[in-house]
Design a protein around this motif. Sequence first.
Motif: not given
Length: 557
Positions: A175-182, A212-215
């Motif tokens: 569960d990542v913060g809003k606007g954050t992308k790994l 957002g889905g599968l990474l």
Amino acid sequence: MSKFWQQLMQIWSRLEVAQKATIVLAALGGIALVGVLGWGASQPSYQLLARDLTRAKSAEIASFLEQQSIPYKVVDRDTAVLVPSQHIYRLRNELAQQDMLGEAGKGFELLDTGGFMESTFREHRTYDRAVAGELERSFREIPGVRSARVIIDRPQPSPFIADDEGKPRASIKLDVGKGTKLSERQVAGIIALTAGAVAGLDHDRVEVMDNGGLLTPKQADTGAALAQNTLEAEMARESYLTRRAQEQLDVILGPGRGQVRVSVKLDFAKRSTSSVDPTKSAAMTEKTTTTDKKTPVASAGGLAGASPNTGDENRPAASTTQLASETQEEAQTAYFVGQKKETIEDEVGRIRGMTVSILLPFKDAEVDELDAKGKPTGKKVKSRVAYPPEEQKRFESLVLSAIGFESAKDIVAKLGDSTNIGSRFSSTVQSMDLYQAPVEAVAQAGVALPIALPGNISDLVGYGLVGLVAIVLLVVARGQLKRSHQAWLAAEAKSREVDDAHKAKHKIDEPEVDPEEEIKQAVKGRRNELKENIKKAVVEDPNAAAQIVKRWLYEQG
């Protein structure tokens, strides 16, 4: 006090209806402002208890606070909880003891709660849960990750399932913060950490998913990974060399006056050379072969029976045959030829090419003034001109020496990679008028904006509106009071004029009195008053009056 109220009532009676209404409204506004400020001061100051919470965790904490009868506020889209500042430390301690501030998952402490009669399968399941809890704690430390969930699926060993089906699998939900992308590097690190923590788990059996889905990448692209690593290494080397070159140029020209950019091309190919030295040898084995050969030899006597027939009695008779012995030795030696092997590997990441661009500003100089025909007029004017070529060459040499430009070029030439070396190692110097930001813009850019405003935004807006209304009312009331004061002064002046006119009229009606006569009348009245006082004193105290008369007669005689 009664006189003050009388004066106040007089002033109030002289005011107009609009002025009275303004004063009443200003008084009510002041009372309302004082009341609002008092109410705001009596309200508790809220501080952050916990943030980056899930909605379920926020609801759990809110339920706990309601049971404790403690006021709270849930803000930031139900992800943060605020409580009064006087309860903040006690609540944090209580919530931490009940594992309500963070995730509910536990790590290796699960192994301390195992029973004595547990089966082996249950022990393995408990260990996998403990490993999953530790992985969740590790993933929550990644910037931008608010919570993590790890599920490890390890099939029970059975001879009826294939080897691939019996291997463990792992599923990770972040569960990542809003606007954050790994990034891809972070996802690869998560997969590698999970595969290393779970025994028998392969990298391709780990699935990672965020909001957002599968990474998880479907297939590992080693070429793309290598290209990315190469690009990152080149960018890091360029940043380092650019910083060193810029520092050298700032020392020469001053901070912010010139600009330097360095571009490098690195060589990541692995090269190795080996050599053999056959000049040295050593005996490894030695073999000797010996051969014995027997050869028969005839005796010196005659034939058997010849002596009696010939009459030669002194001649010996023939003896038995003898053997001659011959020995041969053959030695064979095997030699080992020495192989002194040396392997030399070339530097990985060596600079294969470098391009340096140097921008110099114009400088102020005095040049000859030219007329309309282009001829000098004999006067000097200030102008901005480029640096002379010799100074540009000197600046270029200093900057290139600071980053080791010539050394890298010589190393490449010695290694035999001298093809197009002039184009791969190049530098340029240009002079131009560089842009400089205004001082005001720079000063404003250096101001750090606060991350968040303290308190509730609605409360702050309400206080601001109330304060603004109070200020407007005070300004209006001040203007009305000023006009009222001016009207009061005008009324006082008019009343004074009326009194002066009235006194002047009465003065005209009265007869004129001689000043000397007025003085005589005053003296006569004073004498009469003294006589009355003396008579009164004699009547009240005759002895004192007699003593006064005797003393007066004594002083006169």
